[in-house]
Design an enzyme around this catalytic site. Structure first.
Site, PDB file in Angstrom:
ATOM      1  N   GLU A  52       0.816  -1.205   0.000  1.00 34.29           N
ATOM      2  CA  GLU A  52       0.000   0.000   0.000  1.00 34.29           C
ATOM      3  C   GLU A  52       0.858   1.266   0.000  1.00 34.29           C
ATOM      4  O   GLU A  52       0.573   2.216  -0.742  1.00 34.29           O
ATOM      5  CB  GLU A  52      -0.935   0.009   1.227  1.00 34.29           C
ATOM      6  CG  GLU A  52      -1.964  -1.112   1.229  1.00 34.29           C
ATOM      7  CD  GLU A  52      -1.496  -2.368   1.949  1.00 34.29           C
ATOM      8  OE1 GLU A  52      -2.344  -3.078   2.507  1.00 34.29           O
ATOM      9  OE2 GLU A  52      -0.268  -2.640   1.960  1.00 34.29           O
ATOM     10  N   CYS A  84      -0.670   0.325   7.538  1.00 32.30           N
ATOM     11  CA  CYS A  84      -1.078   0.714   6.187  1.00 32.30           C
ATOM     12  C   CYS A  84      -2.433   1.415   6.203  1.00 32.30           C
ATOM     13  O   CYS A  84      -2.718   2.234   5.333  1.00 32.30           O
ATOM     14  CB  CYS A  84      -1.128  -0.507   5.281  1.00 32.30           C
ATOM     15  SG  CYS A  84       0.512  -1.162   4.878  1.00 32.30           S
ATOM     16  N   TRP A 170      19.947 -37.577 -15.494  1.00 37.83           N
ATOM     17  CA  TRP A 170      18.712 -36.869 -15.178  1.00 37.83           C
ATOM     18  C   TRP A 170      17.549 -37.680 -15.718  1.00 37.83           C
ATOM     19  O   TRP A 170      17.561 -38.109 -16.875  1.00 37.83           O
ATOM     20  CB  TRP A 170      18.688 -35.476 -15.790  1.00 37.83           C
ATOM     21  CG  TRP A 170      19.771 -34.600 -15.276  1.00 37.83           C
ATOM     22  CD1 TRP A 170      20.954 -34.287 -15.885  1.00 37.83           C
ATOM     23  CD2 TRP A 170      19.762 -33.926 -14.031  1.00 37.83           C
ATOM     24  NE1 TRP A 170      21.683 -33.439 -15.095  1.00 37.83           N
ATOM     25  CE2 TRP A 170      20.970 -33.187 -13.945  1.00 37.83           C
ATOM     26  CE3 TRP A 170      18.870 -33.837 -12.960  1.00 37.83           C
ATOM     27  CZ2 TRP A 170      21.293 -32.393 -12.848  1.00 37.83           C
ATOM     28  CZ3 TRP A 170      19.189 -33.041 -11.877  1.00 37.83           C
ATOM     29  CH2 TRP A 170      20.380 -32.335 -11.818  1.00 37.83           C
ATOM     30  N   ARG A 184      11.316 -23.458  -7.197  1.00 36.93           N
ATOM     31  CA  ARG A 184      12.149 -23.028  -6.068  1.00 36.93           C
ATOM     32  C   ARG A 184      12.029 -21.524  -5.863  1.00 36.93           C
ATOM     33  O   ARG A 184      11.946 -21.038  -4.730  1.00 36.93           O
ATOM     34  CB  ARG A 184      13.605 -23.388  -6.322  1.00 36.93           C
ATOM     35  CG  ARG A 184      13.939 -24.858  -6.218  1.00 36.93           C
ATOM     36  CD  ARG A 184      15.429 -25.087  -6.478  1.00 36.93           C
ATOM     37  NE  ARG A 184      15.773 -26.513  -6.474  1.00 36.93           N
ATOM     38  CZ  ARG A 184      16.979 -26.976  -6.735  1.00 36.93           C
ATOM     39  NH1 ARG A 184      17.965 -26.133  -7.039  1.00 36.93           N
ATOM     40  NH2 ARG A 184      17.215 -28.273  -6.707  1.00 36.93           N
ATOM     41  N   ASP A 200      23.489 -36.752  -3.477  1.00 39.92           N
ATOM     42  CA  ASP A 200      23.558 -35.813  -4.608  1.00 39.92           C
ATOM     43  C   ASP A 200      24.445 -34.609  -4.364  1.00 39.92           C
ATOM     44  O   ASP A 200      24.801 -33.906  -5.318  1.00 39.92           O
ATOM     45  CB  ASP A 200      22.153 -35.330  -4.962  1.00 39.92           C
ATOM     46  CG  ASP A 200      21.227 -36.457  -5.390  1.00 39.92           C
ATOM     47  OD1 ASP A 200      21.739 -37.515  -5.792  1.00 39.92           O
ATOM     48  OD2 ASP A 200      19.998 -36.275  -5.308  1.00 39.92           O
ATOM     49  N   LEU A 204      20.737 -26.645  -4.245  1.00 37.23           N
ATOM     50  CA  LEU A 204      19.367 -26.238  -3.902  1.00 37.23           C
ATOM     51  C   LEU A 204      19.137 -24.734  -4.052  1.00 37.23           C
ATOM     52  O   LEU A 204      18.401 -24.131  -3.272  1.00 37.23           O
ATOM     53  CB  LEU A 204      19.007 -26.692  -2.478  1.00 37.23           C
ATOM     54  CG  LEU A 204      19.078 -28.194  -2.213  1.00 37.23           C
ATOM     55  CD1 LEU A 204      18.649 -28.496  -0.785  1.00 37.23           C
ATOM     56  CD2 LEU A 204      18.231 -28.980  -3.200  1.00 37.23           C
ATOM     57  N   ARG A 207      18.494 -21.284  -9.922  1.00 39.07           N
ATOM     58  CA  ARG A 207      19.518 -20.870 -10.881  1.00 39.07           C
ATOM     59  C   ARG A 207      18.906 -20.293 -12.156  1.00 39.07           C
ATOM     60  O   ARG A 207      19.305 -20.629 -13.269  1.00 39.07           O
ATOM     61  CB  ARG A 207      20.455 -22.050 -11.161  1.00 39.07           C
ATOM     62  CG  ARG A 207      21.274 -22.433  -9.929  1.00 39.07           C
ATOM     63  CD  ARG A 207      22.372 -23.421 -10.237  1.00 39.07           C
ATOM     64  NE  ARG A 207      21.903 -24.758 -10.480  1.00 39.07           N
ATOM     65  CZ  ARG A 207      21.599 -25.638  -9.535  1.00 39.07           C
ATOM     66  NH1 ARG A 207      21.681 -25.291  -8.248  1.00 39.07           N
ATOM     67  NH2 ARG A 207      21.208 -26.857  -9.845  1.00 39.07           N
ATOM     68  N   GLU A 295      11.951 -31.476  -1.862  1.00 39.41           N
ATOM     69  CA  GLU A 295      12.527 -32.097  -3.056  1.00 39.41           C
ATOM     70  C   GLU A 295      13.117 -33.483  -2.829  1.00 39.41           C
ATOM     71  O   GLU A 295      13.605 -34.096  -3.761  1.00 39.41           O
ATOM     72  CB  GLU A 295      13.596 -31.168  -3.658  1.00 39.41           C
ATOM     73  CG  GLU A 295      13.037 -29.891  -4.242  1.00 39.41           C
ATOM     74  CD  GLU A 295      13.971 -29.259  -5.264  1.00 39.41           C
ATOM     75  OE1 GLU A 295      14.992 -29.879  -5.626  1.00 39.41           O
ATOM     76  OE2 GLU A 295      13.674 -28.136  -5.686  1.00 39.41           O
TER      77      GLU A 295
END
Length: 364
Positions: A52, A84, A170, A184, A200, A204, A207, A295
């Site tokens: 606002e 506000c 993948w 993400r 892995d 995280l 990107r 994930e």
């Protein structure tokens, strides 16, 4: 006459802030004078300034006698910024059109009452369903004390996330991976289990250049602090916030090592299989998080599904079949009767490159 198109514009503004404004909600505001938009605002990163005040600053004197379309009831309490409601009163707006009421006990109707007491016309209930859907994370934290949980899965057609040897990169294609990064970017945090970190060594991060202005919080569920201090998440904890949810009673020297590396440590009660996930989510809610993307891995997915803690699912299906040798998306979690199976309602489905993304919400 209320024009819903202006509220749709305010909602579009608010969606831009998802993931960036916690612990505050992402709110959009549009100031309209004689049918023309004279001011726009959205909650800024970190939750302030509020939408606002941003819109009123853009409108200037044109706000006097204008309509303000706001996606959430304006706040009426003094925190790190003034209310506000007072800004709207001081600006001289004639009418405030509100999509959804704010259930925060500090607001919850008081904002509307303050505006009406000042002689401002207030219209409520405009595109409320759309606003509640967009604000589901904030509403979940206020009403249930935990963030909204979205479980993201990337599997074969038969629901496998890795081969028997553990190979998973993948399963889905580049377009699906880009869409996962966008997910993400729309969440406050990404959560994984310690097994995913060990297998892995993920970063995280979101990107997609320019997608968001604040880093995503990375959360690891690690009951006994087995995460390696050399893991990417720990090595980058001073620049990209990293939190670990762990059980009480872990060695003090391990806690100190992670804290020294810049990791925020959240100690919660233990459960049957490690951390009590409900308690962990309550801790995240108390820390201000409103939207969490989960994930991995299969044990975390099973635990959340078993305990009824998954609100939404974003399921990427790759056009391949792995068979029974592959690892399932969720480990066994005790379903013996169909009546005990968690059920979800499909809300959307679309092609993402050669893959399909299907989104679900928990069935009412």
């Amino acid at each position: 006459m209320v024009d819903p198109s202006h509220m749709r514009a305010a909602l579009a503004l608010a969606r831009r802030g998802l993931g960036n404004t916690w612990p505050n909600p992402s709110v959009g505001c549009v100031i309209v004078q004689y049918g023309q938009v004279v001011g726009r605002g959205v909650t800024q990163p970190g939750g302030r300034p509020h939408a606002e005040t941003q819109a009123l600053a853009m409108a200037g004197e044109a706000a006097r006698g204008a309509d303000a379309y706001v996606t959430l009831e304006p706040c009426n309490h003094t925190g790190q910024t003034p209310p506000c409601t007072e800004a709207l009163v001081a600006a001289g707006v004639a009418r405030v059109v509100i999509a959804g009421n704010d259930p925060d006990p500090r607001v919850d109707g008081a904002g509307i009452a303050r505006l009406r007491a000042a002689g401002i016309e207030v219209v409520t209930g405009v595109l409320t369903a759309q606003a509640d859907e967009m604000q589901a994370g904030f509403l979940c934290r206020v009403q249930h004390g935990r963030p909204l949980v979205t479980l993201k899965l990337a599997t074969t057609l038969d629901g496998k996330i890795a081969t028997r040897s553990g190979e998973s990169q993948w399963i889905t294609g580049a377009s699906a991976r880009a869409a996962a990064h966008a997910l993400r970017g729309q969440h406050d945090a990404v959560l994984v289990g310690v097994g995913t970190v060990a297998a892995d060594n993920p970063s995280l991060t979101c990107r997609i250049v320019g997608f968001r202005s604040t880093p995503v919080v990375r959360v690891v569920v690690d009951s006994h602090l087995r995460t390696r201090l050399t893991a990417r998440l720990i090595a980058t904890a001073t620049t990209d916030p990293t939190w670990i949810i762990h059980r009480g009673g872990v060695p003090a020297d391990r806690q100190e090592a992670f804290s020294t590396a810049g990791v925020r440590m959240l100690s919660v009660a233990g459960g049957e299989r490690g951390v009590d996930l409900a308690a962990g989510l309550q801790a995240l809610g108390a820390a201000g998080l409103t939207r969490v993307l989960v994930e991995g891995g299969a044990q975390i997915a099973a635990g959340l599904l078993r305990d009824g803690l998954v609100d939404r699912i974003a399921w990427f299906h790759a056009p391949g079949i792995m068979g029974g040798d592959g690892w399932p998306a969720a480990q066994a979690f005790g379903v013996t009767d169909l009546s005990a199976m968690p059920r979800f309602t499909r809300t959307s489905i679309r092609a993402v490159g050669d893959d399909m993304l299907t989104e679900f919400s928990r069935a009412a």
